[in-house]
Design a protein around this motif. Structure first.
Motif, PDB file in Angstrom:
ATOM      1  N   SER A  73       0.737  -1.107  -0.081  1.00 47.20           N
ATOM      2  CA  SER A  73      -0.102  -0.119  -0.073  1.00 47.20           C
ATOM      3  C   SER A  73       0.749   1.298   0.027  1.00 47.20           C
ATOM      4  O   SER A  73       1.985   1.200   0.570  1.00 47.20           O
ATOM      5  CB  SER A  73      -0.925   0.110   1.351  1.00 47.20           C
ATOM      6  OG  SER A  73       0.105  -0.047   2.377  1.00 47.20           O
ATOM      7  N   GLY A  74       0.523   2.228  -0.744  1.00 50.11           N
ATOM      8  CA  GLY A  74       1.279   3.428  -0.651  1.00 50.11           C
ATOM      9  C   GLY A  74       2.204   3.546  -2.017  1.00 50.11           C
ATOM     10  O   GLY A  74       2.896   4.495  -2.288  1.00 50.11           O
ATOM     11  N   TYR A  75       2.158   2.315  -2.777  1.00 46.19           N
ATOM     12  CA  TYR A  75       3.223   2.321  -3.907  1.00 46.19           C
ATOM     13  C   TYR A  75       2.388   2.049  -5.155  1.00 46.19           C
ATOM     14  O   TYR A  75       1.403   1.076  -5.273  1.00 46.19           O
ATOM     15  CB  TYR A  75       4.366   1.308  -3.856  1.00 46.19           C
ATOM     16  CG  TYR A  75       5.326   1.592  -2.511  1.00 46.19           C
ATOM     17  CD1 TYR A  75       6.534   2.190  -3.118  1.00 46.19           C
ATOM     18  CD2 TYR A  75       5.177   1.413  -1.383  1.00 46.19           C
ATOM     19  CE1 TYR A  75       7.301   2.561  -2.397  1.00 46.19           C
ATOM     20  CE2 TYR A  75       6.238   1.681  -0.461  1.00 46.19           C
ATOM     21  CZ  TYR A  75       7.347   2.427  -0.883  1.00 46.19           C
ATOM     22  OH  TYR A  75       8.233   2.560   0.088  1.00 46.19           O
ATOM     23  N   PRO A  76       2.766   2.680  -6.290  1.00 42.06           N
ATOM     24  CA  PRO A  76       1.800   2.422  -7.405  1.00 42.06           C
ATOM     25  C   PRO A  76       2.400   1.320  -8.222  1.00 42.06           C
ATOM     26  O   PRO A  76       1.843   0.508  -8.950  1.00 42.06           O
ATOM     27  CB  PRO A  76       2.151   3.570  -8.512  1.00 42.06           C
ATOM     28  CG  PRO A  76       3.298   4.099  -8.006  1.00 42.06           C
ATOM     29  CD  PRO A  76       3.409   4.059  -6.410  1.00 42.06           C
ATOM     30  N   SER A  77       3.524   0.977  -7.864  1.00 39.61           N
ATOM     31  CA  SER A  77       4.187  -0.341  -8.732  1.00 39.61           C
ATOM     32  C   SER A  77       5.323  -0.958  -7.527  1.00 39.61           C
ATOM     33  O   SER A  77       5.596  -0.279  -6.550  1.00 39.61           O
ATOM     34  CB  SER A  77       4.962   0.163  -9.887  1.00 39.61           C
ATOM     35  OG  SER A  77       5.939   0.973  -9.759  1.00 39.61           O
ATOM     36  N   TRP A  78       5.711  -2.267  -7.808  1.00 35.11           N
ATOM     37  CA  TRP A  78       6.857  -2.735  -7.105  1.00 35.11           C
ATOM     38  C   TRP A  78       7.845  -3.531  -7.749  1.00 35.11           C
ATOM     39  O   TRP A  78       7.311  -4.082  -8.865  1.00 35.11           O
ATOM     40  CB  TRP A  78       6.031  -3.529  -6.017  1.00 35.11           C
ATOM     41  CG  TRP A  78       6.777  -3.865  -4.776  1.00 35.11           C
ATOM     42  CD1 TRP A  78       7.456  -5.171  -4.583  1.00 35.11           C
ATOM     43  CD2 TRP A  78       7.663  -3.121  -3.778  1.00 35.11           C
ATOM     44  NE1 TRP A  78       8.250  -5.298  -3.565  1.00 35.11           N
ATOM     45  CE2 TRP A  78       8.545  -4.166  -2.960  1.00 35.11           C
ATOM     46  CE3 TRP A  78       7.648  -1.686  -3.615  1.00 35.11           C
ATOM     47  CZ2 TRP A  78       9.176  -3.488  -1.958  1.00 35.11           C
ATOM     48  CZ3 TRP A  78       8.221  -1.328  -2.317  1.00 35.11           C
ATOM     49  CH2 TRP A  78       8.923  -2.181  -1.726  1.00 35.11           C
ATOM     50  N   ASN A  79       9.180  -3.623  -7.526  1.00 38.21           N
ATOM     51  CA  ASN A  79      10.008  -4.133  -8.439  1.00 38.21           C
ATOM     52  C   ASN A  79      11.170  -4.540  -7.326  1.00 38.21           C
ATOM     53  O   ASN A  79      11.283  -4.088  -5.993  1.00 38.21           O
ATOM     54  CB  ASN A  79      10.496  -3.628  -9.557  1.00 38.21           C
ATOM     55  CG  ASN A  79      10.806  -2.455  -9.427  1.00 38.21           C
ATOM     56  OD1 ASN A  79      11.980  -2.000  -8.584  1.00 38.21           O
ATOM     57  ND2 ASN A  79      10.298  -1.480 -10.240  1.00 38.21           N
ATOM     58  N   THR A  80      12.414  -5.376  -7.825  1.00 38.80           N
ATOM     59  CA  THR A  80      13.391  -5.459  -6.806  1.00 38.80           C
ATOM     60  C   THR A  80      14.214  -4.208  -6.582  1.00 38.80           C
ATOM     61  O   THR A  80      14.756  -4.379  -5.292  1.00 38.80           O
ATOM     62  CB  THR A  80      14.348  -6.658  -7.525  1.00 38.80           C
ATOM     63  OG1 THR A  80      14.517  -6.105  -8.736  1.00 38.80           O
ATOM     64  CG2 THR A  80      13.497  -7.798  -7.543  1.00 38.80           C
ATOM     65  N   PHE A  81      14.246  -3.383  -7.387  1.00 40.06           N
ATOM     66  CA  PHE A  81      14.903  -2.090  -6.961  1.00 40.06           C
ATOM     67  C   PHE A  81      14.110  -1.310  -6.045  1.00 40.06           C
ATOM     68  O   PHE A  81      15.017  -0.686  -5.103  1.00 40.06           O
ATOM     69  CB  PHE A  81      15.010  -1.277  -8.580  1.00 40.06           C
ATOM     70  CG  PHE A  81      15.954  -1.937  -9.557  1.00 40.06           C
ATOM     71  CD1 PHE A  81      17.479  -1.887  -9.364  1.00 40.06           C
ATOM     72  CD2 PHE A  81      15.408  -2.546 -10.627  1.00 40.06           C
ATOM     73  CE1 PHE A  81      18.094  -2.566 -10.336  1.00 40.06           C
ATOM     74  CE2 PHE A  81      16.086  -3.186 -11.521  1.00 40.06           C
ATOM     75  CZ  PHE A  81      17.763  -3.287 -11.502  1.00 40.06           C
ATOM     76  N   LEU A  82      13.077  -1.303  -6.145  1.00 42.14           N
ATOM     77  CA  LEU A  82      12.175  -0.539  -4.862  1.00 42.14           C
ATOM     78  C   LEU A  82      12.460  -1.187  -3.666  1.00 42.14           C
ATOM     79  O   LEU A  82      12.364  -0.693  -2.645  1.00 42.14           O
ATOM     80  CB  LEU A  82      10.756  -0.321  -5.308  1.00 42.14           C
ATOM     81  CG  LEU A  82      10.400   0.823  -6.431  1.00 42.14           C
ATOM     82  CD1 LEU A  82       9.100   0.740  -6.629  1.00 42.14           C
ATOM     83  CD2 LEU A  82      10.683   1.992  -5.446  1.00 42.14           C
ATOM     84  N   ASP A  83      12.311  -2.719  -3.636  1.00 41.71           N
ATOM     85  CA  ASP A  83      12.514  -3.528  -2.616  1.00 41.71           C
ATOM     86  C   ASP A  83      13.960  -3.111  -2.034  1.00 41.71           C
ATOM     87  O   ASP A  83      13.938  -2.752  -0.709  1.00 41.71           O
ATOM     88  CB  ASP A  83      12.627  -4.856  -2.978  1.00 41.71           C
ATOM     89  CG  ASP A  83      12.299  -5.830  -1.599  1.00 41.71           C
ATOM     90  OD1 ASP A  83      12.015  -5.079  -0.613  1.00 41.71           O
ATOM     91  OD2 ASP A  83      12.576  -6.988  -1.880  1.00 41.71           O
ATOM     92  N   LEU A  84      14.829  -3.123  -2.779  1.00 42.96           N
ATOM     93  CA  LEU A  84      16.144  -2.638  -2.321  1.00 42.96           C
ATOM     94  C   LEU A  84      16.387  -1.252  -1.817  1.00 42.96           C
ATOM     95  O   LEU A  84      16.987  -1.148  -0.599  1.00 42.96           O
ATOM     96  CB  LEU A  84      17.321  -2.765  -3.401  1.00 42.96           C
ATOM     97  CG  LEU A  84      17.515  -4.223  -3.805  1.00 42.96           C
ATOM     98  CD1 LEU A  84      18.543  -4.405  -4.949  1.00 42.96           C
ATOM     99  CD2 LEU A  84      18.400  -5.021  -2.584  1.00 42.96           C
ATOM    100  N   HIS A  85      15.479  -0.189  -2.491  1.00 42.25           N
ATOM    101  CA  HIS A  85      15.547   0.927  -2.000  1.00 42.25           C
ATOM    102  C   HIS A  85      14.986   1.274  -0.565  1.00 42.25           C
ATOM    103  O   HIS A  85      15.523   1.848   0.290  1.00 42.25           O
ATOM    104  CB  HIS A  85      14.970   1.933  -3.022  1.00 42.25           C
ATOM    105  CG  HIS A  85      14.728   3.348  -2.510  1.00 42.25           C
ATOM    106  ND1 HIS A  85      15.576   4.286  -2.503  1.00 42.25           N
ATOM    107  CD2 HIS A  85      13.346   4.051  -2.136  1.00 42.25           C
ATOM    108  CE1 HIS A  85      15.077   5.354  -1.969  1.00 42.25           C
ATOM    109  NE2 HIS A  85      13.724   5.206  -1.623  1.00 42.25           N
ATOM    110  N   VAL A  86      13.713   0.510  -0.385  1.00 41.12           N
ATOM    111  CA  VAL A  86      12.990   0.587   0.951  1.00 41.12           C
ATOM    112  C   VAL A  86      13.959   0.193   1.903  1.00 41.12           C
ATOM    113  O   VAL A  86      14.187   0.524   3.184  1.00 41.12           O
ATOM    114  CB  VAL A  86      11.676  -0.235   0.858  1.00 41.12           C
ATOM    115  CG1 VAL A  86      11.069  -0.282   2.049  1.00 41.12           C
ATOM    116  CG2 VAL A  86      10.717   0.858  -0.099  1.00 41.12           C
TER     117      VAL A  86
END
Length: 281
Positions: free
Chosen positions: A112-125
Motif C-alpha cells: 500500500s502506498g506504492y503504484p508499482s513494485w520491483n526488486t529495485f524498489l525493494d532494495l531502496h526501501v
C-alpha cells in the motif's frame, strides 16, 4: 532467394532458442536426434520438425515431472537463480511473462502506498530502513555497563548527522516555527523571478544578474535551477569521485505542456497543485 527469405529467419530463431537455453538453463548441446516427428507429440506444433528435441525442452507439456525436478535442482545449483520466482503452472508458449515472473509476483504483492513494485524498489526501501536504524542509534543514549545511561561519545560528523535527524523529528518545533525559516529562501526566489521578468522584457539586457541569482539558490540553499551538480563516482574509476553537472528537469512531461493551447487545462491544474503543495508548509 525466396527460399532464403524463409529459412534465414527460421535459423535465427533456432539460434536464439539455443542461446537462451544455454545461458538461462545451462543446457548441454543437444545430441543429434534421428527420426524427428513431423510435429510436437503433445501440442501438435510444427516447430518440432525444425528443432527436434530442442522444442520439446521448451514445451512444458512434453517434460515429465521427474526430469523437471532434476533440472530445477541443477539450475539453482549452477546458476544461482531461484526458480521459485517462476510460475511453472503457466505454459511458456501461452504467457512467457507470467511463466518467468509469476512466482515473484505472487510472493511480492504491491505494498500500500506504492503504484508499482520491483526488486529495485525493494532494495531502496530496505536501504532506507537501515539508514533510519543507523540514525536512530546515533540519537540513543548509551550504557556505561552498570545499568546507568550516559551520552554516547560521537565524532564531529556523527554529532552533525544526529542533530540534523533529531531536528527533522522535532514536530513541535517545526509546527511552532512554521514558514519562518523559509522566508529568506522565498525572498530570494521572488528576487530571482523579478530579475527573470525584467530580462524577458529587455532581450538585450545583461544576463549575468540572473546567473548570479541562480548560483545563489544552488550555493546557499541547494535549490537547482536549470542544472544541478554533485559528487559521484567517476565512470572510469569507481574509487574516485568527480564533481558532475546535470541538466535540470521540469515538472510536467515536456515543453508542449507549458506552451501549447490544448494544454492550457493541464497548466491550470499544475499551478493549483503547486499552490496546494505550498499550503502544506
Amino acid at each position: 532467394r525466396d527460399i532464403n527469405r524463409f529459412h534465414i529467419p527460421a535459423l535465427g530463431l533456432q539460434l536464439t532458442l539455443v542461446l537462451a537455453l544455454i545461458v538461462c538453463k545451462q543446457v548441454k548441446p543437444m545430441p543429434e536426434v534421428k527420426n524427428i516427428p513431423e510435429k510436437c507429440p503433445c501440442c501438435n506444433n510444427p516447430w518440432q520438425r525444425a528443432t527436434g528435441d530442442l522444442f520439446r525442452m521448451l514445451c512444458a507439456e512434453c517434460d515429465d515431472d521427474k526430469n523437471k525436478t532434476e533440472e530445477k535442482e541443477m539450475d539453482e545449483k549452477n546458476t544461482g537463480l531461484s526458480l521459485t520466482n517462476m510460475d511453472e503452472s503457466v505454459l511458456p508458449k501461452e504467457n512467457f511473462y507470467l511463466y518467468a515472473n509469476g512466482g515473484w509476483m505472487k510472493n511480492n504483492p504491491i505494498p500500500s502506498g506504492y503504484p508499482s513494485w520491483n526488486t529495485f524498489l525493494d532494495l531502496h526501501v530496505m536501504s532506507q530502513e537501515r539508514l533510519r536504524d543507523l540514525l536512530a542509534d546515533l540519537t540513543k543514549d548509551g550504557n556505561d555497563g552498570d545499568g546507568e545511561t550516559k551520552k554516547k561519545e560521537l565524532s564531529a560528523d556523527e554529532s552533525k548527522v544526529a542533530a540534523f535527524y533529531a531536528a527533522a523529528l522535532d514536530e513541535e518545533a517545526i509546527e511552532k516555527d512554521g514558514t519562518e525559516p523559509l522566508k529568506p529562501l522565498l525572498a530570494l526566489c521572488d528576487e530571482t523571478v523579478e530579475v527573470a521578468r525584467k530580462l524577458a522584457d529587455d532581450k538585450d539586457k545583461d544576463t549575468s544578474d540572473l546567473a548570479t541569482y541562480i548560483g545563489r539558490l544552488e550555493a546557499e540553499y541547494g535549490v537547482s535551477v536549470f542544472f544541478s551538480f554533485g559528487a559521484s563516482p567517476d565512470n572510469k574509476n569507481s574509487g574516485h569521485s568527480l564533481c558532475q553537472i546535470y541538466q535540470g528537469g521540469i515538472g510536467m512531461p515536456d515543453r508542449d505542456y507549458y506552451f501549447d493551447e490544448d494544454k492550457e487545462e493541464k497548466r491550470v491544474e499544475y499551478k493549483n497543485h503547486i499552490a496546494t503543495m505550498f499550503t502544506l508548509l
